[in-house]
Design a protein around this motif. Sequence first.
Motif, PDB file in Angstrom:
ATOM      1  N   VAL A 400       0.862  -1.184   0.000  1.00 25.31           N
ATOM      2  CA  VAL A 400       0.000   0.000   0.000  1.00 25.31           C
ATOM      3  C   VAL A 400       0.897   1.232   0.000  1.00 25.31           C
ATOM      4  CG1 VAL A 400      -1.653   1.377   1.284  1.00 25.31           C
ATOM      5  CG2 VAL A 400      -1.965  -1.091   1.160  1.00 25.31           C
ATOM      6  N   LEU A 401       0.692   2.096  -0.980  1.00 29.36           N
ATOM      7  CA  LEU A 401       1.390   3.371  -1.035  1.00 29.36           C
ATOM      8  C   LEU A 401       0.423   4.450  -0.582  1.00 29.36           C
ATOM      9  CD1 LEU A 401       3.917   5.004  -1.867  1.00 29.36           C
ATOM     10  CD2 LEU A 401       2.937   5.147  -4.169  1.00 29.36           C
ATOM     11  N   LYS A 402       0.751   5.127   0.513  1.00 31.47           N
ATOM     12  CA  LYS A 402      -0.132   6.160   1.050  1.00 31.47           C
ATOM     13  C   LYS A 402      -0.143   7.388   0.143  1.00 31.47           C
ATOM     14  CE  LYS A 402       0.681   5.043   5.948  1.00 31.47           C
ATOM     15  NZ  LYS A 402       1.306   5.521   7.212  1.00 31.47           N
ATOM     16  N   PRO A 403      -1.216   8.191   0.219  1.00 32.39           N
ATOM     17  CA  PRO A 403      -1.183   9.474  -0.475  1.00 32.39           C
ATOM     18  C   PRO A 403      -0.151  10.400   0.165  1.00 32.39           C
ATOM     19  CG  PRO A 403      -3.320   9.106   0.603  1.00 32.39           C
ATOM     20  CD  PRO A 403      -2.484   7.925   0.898  1.00 32.39           C
ATOM     21  N   THR A 404       0.445  11.269  -0.625  1.00 34.22           N
ATOM     22  CA  THR A 404       1.462  12.166  -0.069  1.00 34.22           C
ATOM     23  C   THR A 404       0.865  13.155   0.923  1.00 34.22           C
ATOM     24  OG1 THR A 404       1.194  13.645  -1.972  1.00 34.22           O
ATOM     25  CG2 THR A 404       2.939  12.006  -2.099  1.00 34.22           C
ATOM     26  N   THR A 405      -0.456  13.358   0.839  1.00 31.94           N
ATOM     27  CA  THR A 405      -1.145  14.281   1.761  1.00 31.94           C
ATOM     28  C   THR A 405      -1.601  13.588   3.037  1.00 31.94           C
ATOM     29  OG1 THR A 405      -3.217  13.813   0.577  1.00 31.94           O
ATOM     30  CG2 THR A 405      -1.954  15.744  -0.133  1.00 31.94           C
ATOM     31  N   PHE A 406      -1.124  12.381   3.262  1.00 32.75           N
ATOM     32  CA  PHE A 406      -1.633  11.545   4.346  1.00 32.75           C
ATOM     33  C   PHE A 406      -1.576  12.237   5.704  1.00 32.75           C
ATOM     34  CE2 PHE A 406      -0.944   8.489   7.778  1.00 32.75           C
ATOM     35  CZ  PHE A 406      -2.057   7.673   7.623  1.00 32.75           C
ATOM     36  N   GLU A 433       4.226   6.178 -12.181  1.00 30.83           N
ATOM     37  CA  GLU A 433       2.773   6.296 -12.170  1.00 30.83           C
ATOM     38  C   GLU A 433       2.188   6.147 -10.772  1.00 30.83           C
ATOM     39  OE1 GLU A 433      -1.167   4.245 -14.250  1.00 30.83           O
ATOM     40  OE2 GLU A 433       0.840   3.797 -15.004  1.00 30.83           O
ATOM     41  N   PHE A 434       2.708   5.215  -9.977  1.00 24.45           N
ATOM     42  CA  PHE A 434       2.177   5.013  -8.634  1.00 24.45           C
ATOM     43  C   PHE A 434       2.417   6.243  -7.763  1.00 24.45           C
ATOM     44  CE2 PHE A 434       2.301   0.054  -8.486  1.00 24.45           C
ATOM     45  CZ  PHE A 434       1.413   0.024  -9.553  1.00 24.45           C
ATOM     46  N   HIS A 435       3.597   6.847  -7.899  1.00 29.42           N
ATOM     47  CA  HIS A 435       3.889   8.043  -7.109  1.00 29.42           C
ATOM     48  C   HIS A 435       3.057   9.237  -7.580  1.00 29.42           C
ATOM     49  CE1 HIS A 435       7.038   6.177  -4.752  1.00 29.42           C
ATOM     50  NE2 HIS A 435       7.539   5.650  -5.858  1.00 29.42           N
ATOM     51  N   VAL A 436       2.714   9.279  -8.865  1.00 26.52           N
ATOM     52  CA  VAL A 436       1.812  10.313  -9.381  1.00 26.52           C
ATOM     53  C   VAL A 436       0.425  10.164  -8.757  1.00 26.52           C
ATOM     54  CG1 VAL A 436       0.525  11.009 -11.449  1.00 26.52           C
ATOM     55  CG2 VAL A 436       3.017  10.776 -11.544  1.00 26.52           C
ATOM     56  N   LEU A 437      -0.084   8.931  -8.705  1.00 26.59           N
ATOM     57  CA  LEU A 437      -1.397   8.694  -8.101  1.00 26.59           C
ATOM     58  C   LEU A 437      -1.380   9.032  -6.612  1.00 26.59           C
ATOM     59  CD1 LEU A 437      -2.296   5.346  -9.901  1.00 26.59           C
ATOM     60  CD2 LEU A 437      -3.368   7.580 -10.273  1.00 26.59           C
ATOM     61  N   SER A 438      -0.287   8.721  -5.947  1.00 24.56           N
ATOM     62  CA  SER A 438      -0.135   9.084  -4.539  1.00 24.56           C
ATOM     63  C   SER A 438      -0.182  10.598  -4.365  1.00 24.56           C
ATOM     64  CB  SER A 438       1.180   8.507  -4.008  1.00 24.56           C
ATOM     65  OG  SER A 438       1.484   9.025  -2.729  1.00 24.56           O
ATOM     66  N   ASP A 439       0.518  11.315  -5.241  1.00 23.92           N
ATOM     67  CA  ASP A 439       0.522  12.772  -5.182  1.00 23.92           C
ATOM     68  C   ASP A 439      -0.859  13.353  -5.454  1.00 23.92           C
ATOM     69  OD1 ASP A 439       2.033  15.427  -5.215  1.00 23.92           O
ATOM     70  OD2 ASP A 439       1.079  15.441  -7.195  1.00 23.92           O
ATOM     71  N   ALA A 440      -1.658  12.641  -6.255  1.00 22.83           N
ATOM     72  CA  ALA A 440      -3.009  13.121  -6.588  1.00 22.83           C
ATOM     73  C   ALA A 440      -4.010  12.853  -5.466  1.00 22.83           C
ATOM     74  CB  ALA A 440      -3.481  12.458  -7.879  1.00 22.83           C
ATOM     75  N   GLY A 441      -3.562  12.218  -4.374  1.00 22.25           N
ATOM     76  CA  GLY A 441      -4.427  12.029  -3.214  1.00 22.25           C
ATOM     77  C   GLY A 441      -4.986  10.634  -3.037  1.00 22.25           C
ATOM     78  N   PHE A 442      -4.499   9.680  -3.844  1.00 25.48           N
ATOM     79  CA  PHE A 442      -4.999   8.313  -3.755  1.00 25.48           C
ATOM     80  C   PHE A 442      -4.007   7.404  -3.029  1.00 25.48           C
ATOM     81  CE2 PHE A 442      -6.549  10.123  -7.782  1.00 25.48           C
ATOM     82  CZ  PHE A 442      -7.915  10.054  -7.562  1.00 25.48           C
ATOM     83  N   ALA A 443      -4.547   6.444  -2.295  1.00 27.83           N
ATOM     84  CA  ALA A 443      -3.734   5.311  -1.869  1.00 27.83           C
ATOM     85  C   ALA A 443      -3.681   4.326  -3.032  1.00 27.83           C
ATOM     86  CB  ALA A 443      -4.340   4.647  -0.638  1.00 27.83           C
ATOM     87  N   VAL A 444      -2.536   3.680  -3.225  1.00 26.18           N
ATOM     88  CA  VAL A 444      -2.388   2.694  -4.296  1.00 26.18           C
ATOM     89  C   VAL A 444      -2.142   1.334  -3.653  1.00 26.18           C
ATOM     90  CG1 VAL A 444      -1.189   2.074  -6.424  1.00 26.18           C
ATOM     91  CG2 VAL A 444      -1.352   4.481  -5.751  1.00 26.18           C
ATOM     92  N   ILE A 445      -2.982   0.366  -4.014  1.00 26.41           N
ATOM     93  CA  ILE A 445      -2.897  -0.983  -3.465  1.00 26.41           C
ATOM     94  C   ILE A 445      -2.506  -1.921  -4.600  1.00 26.41           C
ATOM     95  CG2 ILE A 445      -4.123  -2.796  -2.212  1.00 26.41           C
ATOM     96  CD1 ILE A 445      -6.247  -0.631  -1.504  1.00 26.41           C
ATOM     97  N   TYR A 446      -1.508  -2.758  -4.369  1.00 28.16           N
ATOM     98  CA  TYR A 446      -1.121  -3.672  -5.441  1.00 28.16           C
ATOM     99  C   TYR A 446      -0.570  -4.968  -4.862  1.00 28.16           C
ATOM    100  CZ  TYR A 446       3.339  -1.031  -4.825  1.00 28.16           C
ATOM    101  OH  TYR A 446       4.454  -0.396  -4.320  1.00 28.16           O
ATOM    102  N   PHE A 447      -0.700  -6.039  -5.655  1.00 28.46           N
ATOM    103  CA  PHE A 447      -0.368  -7.390  -5.205  1.00 28.46           C
ATOM    104  C   PHE A 447       0.368  -8.152  -6.296  1.00 28.46           C
ATOM    105  CE2 PHE A 447      -4.395  -6.229  -3.160  1.00 28.46           C
ATOM    106  CZ  PHE A 447      -4.095  -6.441  -1.822  1.00 28.46           C
ATOM    107  N   ASN A 448       0.958  -9.271  -5.883  1.00 29.39           N
ATOM    108  CA  ASN A 448       1.431 -10.299  -6.813  1.00 29.39           C
ATOM    109  C   ASN A 448       0.537 -11.521  -6.638  1.00 29.39           C
ATOM    110  OD1 ASN A 448       3.519  -8.781  -7.889  1.00 29.39           O
ATOM    111  ND2 ASN A 448       5.056  -9.581  -6.490  1.00 29.39           N
ATOM    112  N   PRO A 449      -0.608 -11.534  -7.329  1.00 28.84           N
ATOM    113  CA  PRO A 449      -1.533 -12.661  -7.178  1.00 28.84           C
ATOM    114  C   PRO A 449      -1.054 -13.879  -7.943  1.00 28.84           C
ATOM    115  CG  PRO A 449      -2.345 -11.178  -8.858  1.00 28.84           C
ATOM    116  CD  PRO A 449      -1.094 -10.547  -8.298  1.00 28.84           C
ATOM    117  N   ARG A 450      -1.812 -14.973  -7.884  1.00 31.26           N
ATOM    118  CA  ARG A 450      -1.487 -16.161  -8.654  1.00 31.26           C
ATOM    119  C   ARG A 450      -1.323 -15.787 -10.121  1.00 31.26           C
ATOM    120  NH1 ARG A 450      -2.955 -20.097  -4.932  1.00 31.26           N
ATOM    121  NH2 ARG A 450      -3.774 -18.305  -3.805  1.00 31.26           N
TER     122      ARG A 450
END
Length: 644
Positions: A400-406, A433-450
């Motif tokens: 989970v990448l927190k938003p930069t405004t957290f 891209e993930f750091h851009v989304l974080s800067d835009a105020g979103f948390a980014v969730i990502y996984f390595n699924p099957r």
Amino acid sequence: MGLKIEDLEKITFVSDPKISPDGKKVAFVTTKPSISDNKYYSKLWIYDIEKDEYYHVTNGPSDFSPFWTGDSNKILFLSRRSIKENEEGLELWVLDLKNKTEPRLVFKYEKGFQIFGHHPSKDKVLISLPTLKKKEEIKIIDEVPFWFNGQGYIYGERNALYFLDLNNGNLEKLTEGNEEIGFAQISPDGKKIAYISAEDHMRPYKTDIKLINLQTGEVTKLTQGQFSIEDLAWDPNSSKIAFRASDFTHGLNSHIKLWIMDLSSGQIKKITLSDWDIANNMNSDVRGPSSQGKLQWSEKWLYFPFNRGRIVSLYRTDGIGRIEPAVEGEFTVEDFTSFKDRVALTIMSSTRPAELYIYENKELRKVTSFNDEVIEKAKIQAPEYFRFTASDGNIIDGWVLKPTTFKEGEKYPAILYIHGGPATAYGESFMHEFHVLSDAGFAVIYFNPRGSAGYTEDFKDMRGKYGTRDYQDLMEGLDYAIKNFSFIDENRLGVAGGSYGGFMTNWIIGHTNRFKAAVTQRSISNWISFYGTSDIGYYFAEDQIGGDLGKDLWTGNLIEVYWDRSPLKYVNNVKTPTLILHSDEDYRCWIDQAYQLFTALKLKGVETKLVIFPGENHELSRKGKPKNRVERLNQIVSWFKKYL
């Protein structure tokens, strides 16, 4: 502060290090995007190991793929410096470091070509050239595959190996067969060439190693179609060939393994290293060009990449039984080059783009600082890594990448982002891209699924199971993240992904309405049409959806199986506002996939928008024109801001 979309052009992509034959210098490449000029600028640099300093030796604007000649004073490199912007073609130049003269043009060709290195004792270089076809307005096609992502129409094209004389530009043709050559290397004694050949054009994943005896001209096939071979490397004595290859035990999901062939006996030995990939499968959108093989033999050690979960290490083996890590840590090893026990390599992490490092005397030191300023100013934060146990007992990696405004105690919208492949991975690699989304105020969730690479072959093997266990892993992982990270607002969730991640995004919105917005990119919506339009569709879909390489779509009523796995079948269930992004020259996931989904969603009254990027292909997010990359990110951020 965070990374902005336009900060893409502040990032320097460092790549392709090559140690000089005397071990004292490292040539490498830097690439910088320019949004205003809508192009990439690349040039060559030298790092002087003894003086601990680096400086550029060309000014570009398009110089890459450095190769040393034998005396450590001359560098060969590829360039487009005298080719007009809208013209095809590539050039080979030579740079004399000792006399500090301007680079000299050696060779120019109307199409792109590959360089495989300098002859150890003669002033000539090994290259492969594609055939030149007469330009035609009407396409008369009589073979499959007929096009390829990033290359356009390829029917009737083959390539051959040549020696290019650096003094007079003369060519000496070395191969005549009806084959496609993927990689080649001259033996250290200069007497032989080993190369990778694909003779069955309809099954290009089946490749063999061939050997050219330069004294007799005889060509010998060393393998018999049992491998899909990535690259190879000669041992210093010219008596053995190491190669990375999969052996189809799990179809196209088989791991890339390490093998060593003894030329005197013909025996092929697999170097055992548990059940892991000998590869770098990490996702990143800030990689520069590379001409590196991923195997390098230096005296007694053979170096190779080793992908284990969220990291990629550099390992080495003596080829007999000893295997050990050479460079390992919380990062991803990108390119590497060795001289005796000295290794030059590029390394990136989730918080830092690639830089050049030197490893010797059991010490790793960073020697360039191209990206230090932009990273420090942006106050890049690290994603929080976690693991959870799926319902069937398997352990899944997540972040989970927190938003930069957290701020503690507040709730934030979150985006579930799904990687492509599916046999790639997230981990300790940099995603602008993930750091851009974080800067835009979103948390980014990502996984390595099957289906992800970097784990066991069984974990990676999703043949015939798309949309089942992988979907469960993502939904269970999302539930875990919501439960354990209290700042995630479960009422403001988005989902996004590209390629396989685009397929999974389409699948998800047809099977749950928990997401308030979706962004699907270069996606797959209909496996039946994918089979006949994708450059790799007719064999990739056989393996991944039909579950059997070589068993076509019409055998055993597989059309029903393909339709059951197609997100388009479930469009009646979709309520999620969906942004569809696609490139009109994407031959991997042809644009019909986007058209079909867009039309279906419109007919069903779902809020949707289709954005098409002219002149771009499947690599838009990683290698597309800078203006289009920026526009793509603007579209994604705007869509999620509107609905989340």
